[in-house]
Enzyme design. Sequence first.
Site, mmCIF file in Angstrom:
data_model
loop_
_atom_site.group_PDB
_atom_site.id
_atom_site.type_symbol
_atom_site.label_atom_id
_atom_site.label_comp_id
_atom_site.label_asym_id
_atom_site.label_seq_id
_atom_site.Cartn_x
_atom_site.Cartn_y
_atom_site.Cartn_z
ATOM 1 N N LYS A 153 4.762 0.875 -0.039
ATOM 2 C CA LYS A 153 3.512 1.789 -0.235
ATOM 3 C C LYS A 153 3.687 3.104 0.796
ATOM 4 O O LYS A 153 3.778 2.883 1.919
ATOM 5 C CB LYS A 153 2.230 1.051 -0.035
ATOM 6 C CG LYS A 153 1.109 2.004 -0.364
ATOM 7 C CD LYS A 153 -0.093 1.279 -0.481
ATOM 8 C CE LYS A 153 -1.271 2.530 -0.607
ATOM 9 N NZ LYS A 153 -2.540 1.742 -0.075
ATOM 10 N N HIS A 160 -2.350 7.648 0.624
ATOM 11 C CA HIS A 160 -3.242 6.792 1.342
ATOM 12 C C HIS A 160 -4.676 7.486 0.866
ATOM 13 O O HIS A 160 -5.593 7.413 1.930
ATOM 14 C CB HIS A 160 -3.244 6.861 2.829
ATOM 15 C CG HIS A 160 -3.568 5.448 3.292
ATOM 16 N ND1 HIS A 160 -2.639 4.705 3.978
ATOM 17 C CD2 HIS A 160 -4.745 4.641 3.627
ATOM 18 C CE1 HIS A 160 -3.258 3.647 4.385
ATOM 19 N NE2 HIS A 160 -4.333 3.745 4.133
HETATM 20 C C1 LIG Z 1 -12.088 2.236 3.121
HETATM 21 C C2 LIG Z 1 -10.710 2.345 2.862
HETATM 22 C C3 LIG Z 1 -9.614 1.656 3.410
HETATM 23 C C4 LIG Z 1 -8.501 1.377 3.141
HETATM 24 N N1 LIG Z 1 -7.586 0.445 3.761
HETATM 25 C C5 LIG Z 1 -6.206 0.372 3.355
HETATM 26 C C6 LIG Z 1 -5.780 -0.685 3.989
HETATM 27 O O1 LIG Z 1 -6.062 -1.416 4.760
HETATM 28 N N2 LIG Z 1 -4.103 -0.813 3.529
HETATM 29 C C7 LIG Z 1 -3.696 0.025 2.729
HETATM 30 O O2 LIG Z 1 -2.621 0.175 2.344
HETATM 31 N N3 LIG Z 1 -4.348 1.085 2.246
HETATM 32 C C8 LIG Z 1 -5.679 1.156 2.407
HETATM 33 N N4 LIG Z 1 -6.657 2.366 1.928
HETATM 34 C C9 LIG Z 1 -6.073 3.258 0.939
HETATM 35 C C10 LIG Z 1 -6.163 2.778 -0.527
HETATM 36 O O3 LIG Z 1 -5.508 1.719 -0.466
HETATM 37 C C11 LIG Z 1 -5.603 3.424 -1.418
HETATM 38 O O4 LIG Z 1 -4.330 3.915 -1.328
HETATM 39 C C12 LIG Z 1 -6.390 4.935 -1.555
HETATM 40 O O5 LIG Z 1 -7.899 4.551 -1.431
HETATM 41 C C13 LIG Z 1 -6.171 5.434 -2.880
HETATM 42 O O6 LIG Z 1 -6.642 6.716 -3.271
HETATM 43 P P1 LIG Z 1 -8.217 6.706 -3.897
HETATM 44 O O7 LIG Z 1 -9.278 6.073 -3.149
HETATM 45 O O8 LIG Z 1 -7.959 8.276 -4.130
HETATM 46 O O9 LIG Z 1 -7.976 6.240 -5.148
HETATM 47 C C14 LIG Z 1 -7.948 2.343 2.190
HETATM 48 C C15 LIG Z 1 -8.797 3.348 1.697
HETATM 49 C C16 LIG Z 1 -10.083 3.281 1.903
HETATM 50 C C17 LIG Z 1 -11.157 4.504 1.282
#
Ligand SMILES: Cc1cc2nc3c(=O)[nH]c(=O)nc-3n(C[C@H](O)[C@H](O)[C@H](O)COP(=O)(O)O)c2cc1C
Length: 230
Positions: A101, A125
Amino acid sequence: MMAVSQAAKLDPRGWREATQSPIVFMAYMNRGREEVSHYAKLSQDLGFAAVGITMDTLRPTKIGDELPLSTKDGKPRKGFAASPKDIEWMKQQVSLPVVIKGIMSPEDARVAVNAGADALVVSNHGGRILDFNRAALEVLPDIVEAVGSRLPVILDSGVRSGGDIVKALALGAKAILTGRPVAWGVGAFGPRGVARVFELFSEEMKRVLCMTGVPSVAEISSKIIIRDGN
Ligand SMILES: Cc1cc2nc3c(=O)[nH]c(=O)nc-3n(C[C@H](O)[C@H](O)[C@H](O)COP(=O)(O)O)c2cc1C
């Protein structure tokens, strides 16, 4: 299917108890190879669908002006180097498919595939790493063209409607992931709110398919997309 981060509360056993859905364990290599290997092997023993590595957190996300504190030692979070060697290493830990990813360019996609990736997640992300990055949807077609015949390419970041899902599938994604809409569903109505988010996505997809004259999801193609310059 749920992709659950190593940074999440609970551990693979807790996630397994919480859902019947297929689960993908998403590792953070900064947790150290010993912990990542332990979680990946446990995920395999618990029947998870796949394991993965989030490769894009070279520097931790800032929230406002602050770096969030680590839940491990209470100090500001650190970034970590990511390398194709981590992919090769993960392939030796488990026999599950390995999902990579955070891919945002055809060059990185080729490197990940050559290191053994079984699926790629095109993701910025959710704009949390660089808030001026290209949109994941923008880079998706180039990545699909580069490696899409060799493995599934999944789109993550910025999906807010069924129409966004149809566009991603039309541009060659095999599946999509969504982050914050799920969190907003939880915040609004708990599990019922999450179910409602997916109902809305599904209703919107049906409407978009109807209005673009596509009979089923399997028949979505790039024919329904007009891109700048085309
Ligand atoms: C509060 C928060 C914490 C996140 N923590 C992680 C994480 O620990 N690992 C990871 O791969 N992505 C993390 N992400 C990214 C999400 O997995 C994802 O890629 C992202 O939210 C996708 O975009 P969207 O919110 O517009 O759908 C996080 C996103 C948010 C909002």
